[in-house]
Design a protein around this motif. Sequence first.
Motif, PDB file in Angstrom:
ATOM      1  N   LEU A 157      12.110  13.921  24.987  1.00 57.17           N
ATOM      2  CA  LEU A 157      13.231  14.630  24.367  1.00 57.17           C
ATOM      3  C   LEU A 157      14.567  13.917  24.617  1.00 57.17           C
ATOM      4  CD1 LEU A 157      12.161  18.262  25.281  1.00 57.17           C
ATOM      5  CD2 LEU A 157      12.452  17.392  22.954  1.00 57.17           C
ATOM      6  N   GLY A 158      14.505  12.654  25.007  1.00 57.14           N
ATOM      7  CA  GLY A 158      15.713  11.896  25.280  1.00 57.14           C
ATOM      8  C   GLY A 158      16.256  11.190  24.047  1.00 57.14           C
ATOM      9  N   GLU A 159      17.103  10.219  24.283  1.00 52.44           N
ATOM     10  CA  GLU A 159      17.837   9.578  23.183  1.00 52.44           C
ATOM     11  C   GLU A 159      16.924   8.936  22.141  1.00 52.44           C
ATOM     12  OE1 GLU A 159      21.132   6.023  22.407  1.00 52.44           O
ATOM     13  OE2 GLU A 159      20.649   6.658  24.462  1.00 52.44           O
ATOM     14  N   GLU A 160      15.910   8.206  22.575  1.00 50.99           N
ATOM     15  CA  GLU A 160      15.087   7.468  21.607  1.00 50.99           C
ATOM     16  C   GLU A 160      14.357   8.389  20.633  1.00 50.99           C
ATOM     17  OE1 GLU A 160      11.663   5.612  19.811  1.00 50.99           O
ATOM     18  OE2 GLU A 160      11.570   7.130  21.394  1.00 50.99           O
ATOM     19  N   PRO A 161      13.598   9.386  21.102  1.00 45.08           N
ATOM     20  CA  PRO A 161      12.929  10.271  20.132  1.00 45.08           C
ATOM     21  C   PRO A 161      13.896  11.102  19.303  1.00 45.08           C
ATOM     22  CG  PRO A 161      12.567  11.030  22.400  1.00 45.08           C
ATOM     23  CD  PRO A 161      13.196   9.682  22.485  1.00 45.08           C
ATOM     24  N   VAL A 162      15.039  11.487  19.869  1.00 46.45           N
ATOM     25  CA  VAL A 162      16.004  12.271  19.106  1.00 46.45           C
ATOM     26  C   VAL A 162      16.657  11.406  18.033  1.00 46.45           C
ATOM     27  CG1 VAL A 162      18.201  13.529  19.253  1.00 46.45           C
ATOM     28  CG2 VAL A 162      16.430  13.901  20.983  1.00 46.45           C
ATOM     29  N   ARG A 163      17.059  10.195  18.397  1.00 44.74           N
ATOM     30  CA  ARG A 163      17.701   9.292  17.448  1.00 44.74           C
ATOM     31  C   ARG A 163      16.770   8.979  16.272  1.00 44.74           C
ATOM     32  NH1 ARG A 163      21.949   5.797  17.986  1.00 44.74           N
ATOM     33  NH2 ARG A 163      21.983   6.016  20.266  1.00 44.74           N
ATOM     34  N   ARG A 164      15.489   8.840  16.571  1.00 40.55           N
ATOM     35  CA  ARG A 164      14.523   8.483  15.525  1.00 40.55           C
ATOM     36  C   ARG A 164      13.960   9.701  14.794  1.00 40.55           C
ATOM     37  NH1 ARG A 164      10.196   4.452  17.946  1.00 40.55           N
ATOM     38  NH2 ARG A 164       9.477   4.641  15.787  1.00 40.55           N
ATOM     39  N   GLY A 165      14.433  10.892  15.139  1.00 40.50           N
ATOM     40  CA  GLY A 165      13.990  12.094  14.446  1.00 40.50           C
ATOM     41  C   GLY A 165      12.530  12.411  14.668  1.00 40.50           C
ATOM     42  N   ARG A 166      12.041  12.177  15.880  1.00 41.66           N
ATOM     43  CA  ARG A 166      10.612  12.345  16.150  1.00 41.66           C
ATOM     44  C   ARG A 166      10.304  13.648  16.886  1.00 41.66           C
ATOM     45  NH1 ARG A 166       7.944   8.614  19.188  1.00 41.66           N
ATOM     46  NH2 ARG A 166       6.088   9.101  17.976  1.00 41.66           N
ATOM     47  N   VAL A 167      11.269  14.559  16.924  1.00 43.54           N
ATOM     48  CA  VAL A 167      11.047  15.873  17.532  1.00 43.54           C
ATOM     49  C   VAL A 167      10.839  16.888  16.411  1.00 43.54           C
ATOM     50  CG1 VAL A 167      12.007  17.693  18.987  1.00 43.54           C
ATOM     51  CG2 VAL A 167      12.461  15.290  19.540  1.00 43.54           C
ATOM     52  N   GLN A 168       9.663  17.506  16.388  1.00 44.53           N
ATOM     53  CA  GLN A 168       9.370  18.519  15.363  1.00 44.53           C
ATOM     54  C   GLN A 168       9.994  19.846  15.769  1.00 44.53           C
ATOM     55  OE1 GLN A 168       5.465  20.531  15.132  1.00 44.53           O
ATOM     56  NE2 GLN A 168       5.307  19.715  13.054  1.00 44.53           N
ATOM     57  N   LEU A 169      10.694  20.499  14.846  1.00 45.59           N
ATOM     58  CA  LEU A 169      11.359  21.773  15.146  1.00 45.59           C
ATOM     59  C   LEU A 169      11.015  22.801  14.079  1.00 45.59           C
ATOM     60  CD1 LEU A 169      14.143  19.500  15.786  1.00 45.59           C
ATOM     61  CD2 LEU A 169      14.181  21.425  17.356  1.00 45.59           C
ATOM     62  N   LEU A 170      10.466  23.929  14.529  1.00 45.86           N
ATOM     63  CA  LEU A 170      10.112  25.036  13.642  1.00 45.86           C
ATOM     64  C   LEU A 170      10.821  26.291  14.116  1.00 45.86           C
ATOM     65  CD1 LEU A 170       6.236  24.517  13.387  1.00 45.86           C
ATOM     66  CD2 LEU A 170       8.002  23.596  11.893  1.00 45.86           C
ATOM     67  N   SER A 171      11.150  27.186  13.180  1.00 46.58           N
ATOM     68  CA  SER A 171      11.882  28.402  13.525  1.00 46.58           C
ATOM     69  C   SER A 171      11.392  29.575  12.710  1.00 46.58           C
ATOM     70  CB  SER A 171      13.385  28.190  13.272  1.00 46.58           C
ATOM     71  OG  SER A 171      14.094  29.406  13.383  1.00 46.58           O
ATOM     72  N   SER A 172      11.499  30.752  13.289  1.00 47.06           N
ATOM     73  CA  SER A 172      11.389  31.996  12.529  1.00 47.06           C
ATOM     74  C   SER A 172      12.545  32.059  11.532  1.00 47.06           C
ATOM     75  CB  SER A 172      11.446  33.191  13.488  1.00 47.06           C
ATOM     76  OG  SER A 172      11.932  34.357  12.860  1.00 47.06           O
ATOM     77  N   SER A 173      12.376  32.839  10.481  1.00 47.18           N
ATOM     78  CA  SER A 173      13.421  32.941   9.452  1.00 47.18           C
ATOM     79  C   SER A 173      14.590  33.819   9.874  1.00 47.18           C
ATOM     80  CB  SER A 173      12.820  33.505   8.157  1.00 47.18           C
ATOM     81  OG  SER A 173      12.322  34.829   8.372  1.00 47.18           O
ATOM     82  N   LYS A 174      14.464  34.583  10.936  1.00 46.96           N
ATOM     83  CA  LYS A 174      15.552  35.456  11.362  1.00 46.96           C
ATOM     84  C   LYS A 174      16.766  34.620  11.747  1.00 46.96           C
ATOM     85  CE  LYS A 174      13.527  39.493  11.030  1.00 46.96           C
ATOM     86  NZ  LYS A 174      14.014  40.567  10.136  1.00 46.96           N
ATOM     87  N   HIS A 175      17.954  35.126  11.377  1.00 52.19           N
ATOM     88  CA  HIS A 175      19.155  34.311  11.560  1.00 52.19           C
ATOM     89  C   HIS A 175      19.391  33.923  13.018  1.00 52.19           C
ATOM     90  CE1 HIS A 175      20.852  38.220  12.615  1.00 52.19           C
ATOM     91  NE2 HIS A 175      20.673  38.655  11.390  1.00 52.19           N
ATOM     92  N   ARG A 176      19.029  34.809  13.963  1.00 48.92           N
ATOM     93  CA  ARG A 176      19.242  34.460  15.368  1.00 48.92           C
ATOM     94  C   ARG A 176      18.361  33.299  15.805  1.00 48.92           C
ATOM     95  NH1 ARG A 176      17.625  39.624  14.925  1.00 48.92           N
ATOM     96  NH2 ARG A 176      15.528  40.273  15.553  1.00 48.92           N
ATOM     97  N   CYS A 177      17.198  33.140  15.159  1.00 46.03           N
ATOM     98  CA  CYS A 177      16.316  32.021  15.480  1.00 46.03           C
ATOM     99  C   CYS A 177      16.780  30.735  14.798  1.00 46.03           C
ATOM    100  CB  CYS A 177      14.881  32.353  15.077  1.00 46.03           C
ATOM    101  SG  CYS A 177      14.134  33.658  16.063  1.00 46.03           S
ATOM    102  N   VAL A 178      17.219  30.840  13.541  1.00 47.49           N
ATOM    103  CA  VAL A 178      17.748  29.663  12.853  1.00 47.49           C
ATOM    104  C   VAL A 178      18.981  29.139  13.582  1.00 47.49           C
ATOM    105  CG1 VAL A 178      18.790  28.839  10.710  1.00 47.49           C
ATOM    106  CG2 VAL A 178      16.794  30.342  10.621  1.00 47.49           C
ATOM    107  N   SER A 179      19.864  30.042  13.993  1.00 50.93           N
ATOM    108  CA  SER A 179      21.038  29.619  14.774  1.00 50.93           C
ATOM    109  C   SER A 179      20.616  28.991  16.094  1.00 50.93           C
ATOM    110  CB  SER A 179      21.958  30.819  15.036  1.00 50.93           C
ATOM    111  OG  SER A 179      22.484  31.337  13.828  1.00 50.93           O
ATOM    112  N   SER A 180      19.556  29.520  16.697  1.00 51.19           N
ATOM    113  CA  SER A 180      19.075  28.983  17.971  1.00 51.19           C
ATOM    114  C   SER A 180      18.509  27.581  17.817  1.00 51.19           C
ATOM    115  CB  SER A 180      18.014  29.912  18.570  1.00 51.19           C
ATOM    116  OG  SER A 180      18.577  31.122  19.025  1.00 51.19           O
TER     117      SER A 180
END
Length: 465
Positions: A157-180
């Motif tokens: 979760l450091g600079e290299e994977p973040v810079r390259r967009g290699r972290v998968q992120l999923l969220s519930s549709s509720k606004h508090r989760c999208v904001s989170s």
Amino acid sequence: MFFLHFLLHIVVTSADVANINNNNINTNINNNINIAAHFGTKSRYEEVNPHLLADILAVNHSILRPPATERCSPVHVSALVRHGSRYPTVNNVRAIRKLSDLLRSQRPQEWTSWRRDILDGWRMWYTDDMDGELVHKGREDMRHLARRLSLLLPSLLGEEPVRRGRVQLLSSSKHRCVSSVEAFQEGLHLQAHLSHVDYSHRVDDQLLRSFERCPGYVEGVEKNHTALAEVHKFQDGQEMDGVRTKVADKLGLPGDSLTADLLEAAFFLCSYELAIKSQHSPWCFLFDQDDAQVLEYKLDLKQYWKRAHGHAINSLSSCPLFHHIFRTLDKAGRPRRSSEAPPEPASILIGHAETLLPLLALLGLYKDQAPPTADNYHAQHGRTFRTSKIVPYAANVLFVLYDCQRGPRLQLLVNETPVRFPGLWAEDAPLYRDVRAAYRHLLDGCDFHKECHGAHGGRGPNTEL
């Protein structure tokens, strides 16, 4: 760094009343310093990890515990995270407004000193349109959690994977989760010293709100009054009645006017203003620790019977999430040719307490020998099923996969604390094949369609614990 600021606006009309008020406050400051540990799902994350009050970015690398006898390196983390601190939902706001109106219904000269302390030191500032939205503190919860996890697992979760967009992120549709999930990405980018955040998450309610599309759960538990029989019985029992009578007397209210719902609203007011503003509001001083433990137990009964071990369908409704996590771990841990692309180093899923609790129950965690009921309150003081500890705001469950000499190993952490898999008590990070063997019955079964859409509408409530 977060500090607690005590908000005490005391209006007095005579020296005698001042002395009474001061006695009330002095007695209750000591009693209610610890009530913040009893707010159930409305608890601050810092109550679970109080060292964060001194240093919000404190990271203890010793929580990662692959065996010291093997060379191991982390290759993947799957994290299930609850959203951060939020405003009350619209139903909670309406209960708070009703309580406020009830307290102001008498002429001020008829108010008790307790009621005067509250109404002179607090105003009704919650509005319906807040409706559970993430607050500033909630965004900070997510940013700080992301930064701590980046410090803990820099290769994932450091600079290299973040810079390259290699972290998968999923969220519930509720606004508090999208904001989170947005704030979580901001935290990762901040820790990686990247100025621009290109939000890249996607919404997946089929995974993170699967209970909504499970008829066996919706009809068998959520809409079934009898499914929460223990909660209703305790709410009408002597422990709750004792707290309600004591608080009504302090406020100078007829006993029957302070309903259980309004009593809970007063308790939640204390929790909301601590979570939102880092303040002890005047409402907090109505409750001592004994009161808080009773109210916490009522909250835990509800979550146990509605979301966790109380009924089999509660946990089975999370089968899609269970399979998704293990498919992701399988992919990350399998051998691959040098020509194949490496797996994503991290998968972050942002959901709700209602997302985490069924999965934890399915994994067999926090299941006490005797289930909590309306009749065994005093025997349950040492229970492990305490939502204040398990699913506060920003709660998280981490599955850390290691590449080790003897093969892949898996470690489980809950709220940044090592937790051992049931049946695999000897090691913090057992071999992944042993974890899969322990959950073989779920990996080969746990059929969401069969459990949720089967004969007679799926599995309804049962007491097979």
